[in-house]
Write a protein that holds these residues in place. Structure first.
Motif, PDB file in Angstrom:
ATOM      1  N   ASP A 127       0.854  -1.190   0.000  1.00  0.00           N
ATOM      2  CA  ASP A 127       0.000   0.000   0.000  1.00  0.00           C
ATOM      3  C   ASP A 127       0.893   1.244   0.000  1.00  0.00           C
ATOM      4  O   ASP A 127       1.616   1.508   0.957  1.00  0.00           O
ATOM      5  CB  ASP A 127      -0.886  -0.022   1.246  1.00  0.00           C
ATOM      6  N   LEU A 128       0.866   1.990  -1.094  1.00  0.00           N
ATOM      7  CA  LEU A 128       1.667   3.213  -1.191  1.00  0.00           C
ATOM      8  C   LEU A 128       1.125   4.262  -0.234  1.00  0.00           C
ATOM      9  O   LEU A 128      -0.077   4.523  -0.183  1.00  0.00           O
ATOM     10  CB  LEU A 128       1.642   3.736  -2.628  1.00  0.00           C
TER      11      LEU A 128
ATOM     12  N   PHE B 141      -0.497   8.334  -1.379  1.00  0.00           N
ATOM     13  CA  PHE B 141       0.025   8.194  -2.735  1.00  0.00           C
ATOM     14  C   PHE B 141       0.012   9.507  -3.520  1.00  0.00           C
ATOM     15  O   PHE B 141       1.043   9.974  -4.007  1.00  0.00           O
ATOM     16  CB  PHE B 141      -0.758   7.114  -3.470  1.00  0.00           C
ATOM     17  N   TYR B 142      -1.166  10.120  -3.672  1.00  0.00           N
ATOM     18  CA  TYR B 142      -1.243  11.340  -4.474  1.00  0.00           C
ATOM     19  C   TYR B 142      -0.329  12.418  -3.909  1.00  0.00           C
ATOM     20  O   TYR B 142       0.399  13.108  -4.652  1.00  0.00           O
ATOM     21  CB  TYR B 142      -2.670  11.879  -4.525  1.00  0.00           C
TER      22      TYR B 142
ATOM     23  N   SER C  96       2.311  12.065  -2.011  1.00  0.00           N
ATOM     24  CA  SER C  96       3.721  11.690  -2.165  1.00  0.00           C
ATOM     25  C   SER C  96       4.217  11.959  -3.575  1.00  0.00           C
ATOM     26  O   SER C  96       5.358  12.401  -3.773  1.00  0.00           O
ATOM     27  CB  SER C  96       3.902  10.210  -1.818  1.00  0.00           C
TER      28      SER C  96
ATOM     29  N   TYR D  52      -0.179  10.204 -11.474  1.00  0.00           N
ATOM     30  CA  TYR D  52      -0.494   9.078 -10.587  1.00  0.00           C
ATOM     31  C   TYR D  52      -0.522   7.769 -11.375  1.00  0.00           C
ATOM     32  O   TYR D  52      -0.055   6.728 -10.885  1.00  0.00           O
ATOM     33  CB  TYR D  52      -1.827   9.314  -9.878  1.00  0.00           C
TER      34      TYR D  52
ATOM     35  N   TYR E 278       3.245   6.828 -12.048  1.00  0.00           N
ATOM     36  CA  TYR E 278       3.940   6.268 -10.888  1.00  0.00           C
ATOM     37  C   TYR E 278       3.381   4.892 -10.506  1.00  0.00           C
ATOM     38  O   TYR E 278       4.128   4.011 -10.077  1.00  0.00           O
ATOM     39  CB  TYR E 278       3.845   7.225  -9.701  1.00  0.00           C
ATOM     40  N   SER E 279       2.081   4.724 -10.646  1.00  0.00           N
ATOM     41  CA  SER E 279       1.486   3.422 -10.344  1.00  0.00           C
ATOM     42  C   SER E 279       2.100   2.332 -11.220  1.00  0.00           C
ATOM     43  O   SER E 279       2.431   1.237 -10.746  1.00  0.00           O
ATOM     44  CB  SER E 279      -0.033   3.485 -10.554  1.00  0.00           C
TER      45      SER E 279
ATOM     46  N   ASP F  39      -3.065   2.355  -5.928  1.00  0.00           N
ATOM     47  CA  ASP F  39      -1.954   2.402  -4.981  1.00  0.00           C
ATOM     48  C   ASP F  39      -1.812   1.146  -4.126  1.00  0.00           C
ATOM     49  O   ASP F  39      -0.964   1.100  -3.231  1.00  0.00           O
ATOM     50  CB  ASP F  39      -2.095   3.627  -4.076  1.00  0.00           C
TER      51      ASP F  39
ATOM     52  N   LEU G 149       9.107   7.139  -3.253  1.00  0.00           N
ATOM     53  CA  LEU G 149       7.835   6.919  -2.562  1.00  0.00           C
ATOM     54  C   LEU G 149       8.050   5.940  -1.418  1.00  0.00           C
ATOM     55  O   LEU G 149       9.009   5.163  -1.415  1.00  0.00           O
ATOM     56  CB  LEU G 149       6.785   6.354  -3.520  1.00  0.00           C
TER      57      LEU G 149
ATOM     58  N   VAL H 234       6.165   2.857   1.050  1.00  0.00           N
ATOM     59  CA  VAL H 234       5.126   1.849   0.938  1.00  0.00           C
ATOM     60  C   VAL H 234       5.073   1.064   2.240  1.00  0.00           C
ATOM     61  O   VAL H 234       6.098   0.824   2.888  1.00  0.00           O
ATOM     62  CB  VAL H 234       5.414   0.921  -0.263  1.00  0.00           C
TER      63      VAL H 234
END
Length: 413
Positions: free
Chosen positions: A10-11, A14-15, A17, A82, A85-86, A106, A139, A141
């Motif tokens: 789980d990032l 996320f947004y 970061s 997003y 990066y995903s 994420d 990032l 996680v």
């Protein structure tokens, strides 16, 4: 037989970061990625940890977040980043396994059982992944490690950010059963209230409840929750290229301002249907029915559906069916805030169909050839290369790429 090794990754934030990665000046600042108040999406999508510590929560209205955290830096979402990066993070996961099941943008489940000889046990693999994501992409996680998907997800929530939590078979009851029942996947607010009204407060309470009672209260979903609480989830982590059977194809939007007349509603329906028709062609499917969901500006909603005379991929036919539903069923007590059009009862597009002796089949086939051609042009040169004259001008529809964001759905079994 050795237990499976399941990871849930789980990032963190996320947004937010990603925004910090792209703009280092935001590092260690209280920031929130917020939808546009002007376009009716004025809520917090995610917040950085400094903002969370000052009371900012996902789902807050922008004004509430600013009241909780004066000086909060509000950043508009950049969905294209997003998505990028995903994909980069998932490329790291694929170094360890091809059994990678996304759960939104994420989150991912990974079955790394086949990687232990190369990379060690689950905790060692999770640590490698955590460090790779941090060092290569900037990032963080949180990763849960366990013997099934449900407990792996619980583990990823236990320690944040940038952490690994392991829940082995010989130690899970003491750590999981005391948790609030709302922590279990698929126990939402309504189910939590029903369980708490019966004095089922923890996951352990749920596990010790007779399954026949849960079945009486919640149907087959009650048995599923009982199995989850007792560590009996045996669902697979699907292959990276797995595609779930498509049961419907829809597109919805919250409009940037209220729709107050039938013409404005029609134009939004027609635009939504362009995407539905295109995706039906891509999937090789056709819709035998259309469903329309309407939400008013008081946030009340209604759904209507109808059957089509023929299986259709036609944006115009789908939109016309939605318009007929709207004109005959919606009472206009309130202006319209959002619309969703969905093609349902899908069949293969090449499936033979019975002709209607009273219909104009030749005209219908000419329209289909025309729409196939339009779809090809849009495919090659972009969706605004050619479009209906009715769609000229302002449609009151935001076009910031949010439709590309994958929201969590159902876990595959």
């Amino acid at each position: 037989m050795a237990d499976r090794i399941i990871l849930h990754s789980d990032l963190n934030c996320f947004y937010a970061s990603v925004e910090v990665n792209e703009n280092p000046k935001l590092r260690d600042q209280a920031i929130a990625v917020c939808g546009s108040t002007e376009e009716r999406h004025g809520i917090v999508l995610t917040a950085s940890y400094p903002a969370k510590r000052r009371g900012v929560k996902t789902g807050m209205a922008n004004w509430q977040a600013l009241r909780a955290c004066p000086g909060l830096i509000c950043v508009p979402p950049h969905y294209d980043l997003y998505v990028k990066y995903s994909r980069l993070v998932r490329n790291i996961y694929l170094r360890y396994t091809d059994k990678m099941e996304p759960y939104g943008m994420d989150e991912c489940w990974l079955d790394v059982s086949g990687s232990r000889q190369l990379h060690g046990d689950g905790t060692a693999i999770a640590e490698e992944i955590r460090k790779a994501v941090r060092d290569e992409l900037g990032l963080t996680v949180s990763i849960g490690v366990s013997f099934n998907k449900i407990f792996a997800k619980l583990g990823s929530d236990m320690k944040k950010p940038d952490a690994v939590t392991t829940l082995p078979r010989d130690d899970w009851k003491g750590r999981i059963w005391p948790l609030p029942v709302s922590e279990l996947l698929y126990v939402g607010p309504a189910t939590t209230r029903k369980l708490m009204s019966r004095n089922i407060l923890t996951i352990g309470d749920l596990a010790k409840t007779p399954p026949e009672l849960l079945h009486d209260w919640f149907g087959k979903n009650g048995i599923v929750l009982w199995r989850f609480a007792n560590g009996e989830d045996n669902s697979r982590v699907m292959q990276n290229d797995y595609e779930a059977p498509i049961k419907s194809v829809g597109h919805g939007i919250t409009c940037s301002c209220d729709l107050r007349d039938n013409e404005s509603v029609w134009r939004v329906m027609l635009e939504l249907s362009q995407d539905i028709g295109h995706r039906l062609r891509v999937y090789g499917l056709a819709a035998m029915g259309v469903r329309l969901a309407v939400r008013s500006n008081d946030l009340s909603g209604s759904q209507y559906q109808t059957q089509l005379s023929y299986p259709s991929q036609s944006p115009m036919e789908i939109a016309q069916a939605a318009r007929t539903l709207f004109l005959t069923r919606y009472s206009w007590n309130m202006p319209v805030r959002s619309l969703t059009v969905t093609g349902i009862n899908l069949v293969p597009s090449d499936q033979p169909t019975q002709l209607d002796m009273f219909g104009d089949e030749q005209r219908r086939m000419r329209r289909q050839k025309l729409e196939d051609c339009v779809d090809e042009i849009r495919n090659r040169f972009g969706k605004r290369a050619i479009f209906s004259a009715a769609l000229m001008g302002e449609l009151n529809m935001p076009d910031d790429g949010r439709h590309e964001v994958t929201m969590p759905g159902m876990m595959y079994s």
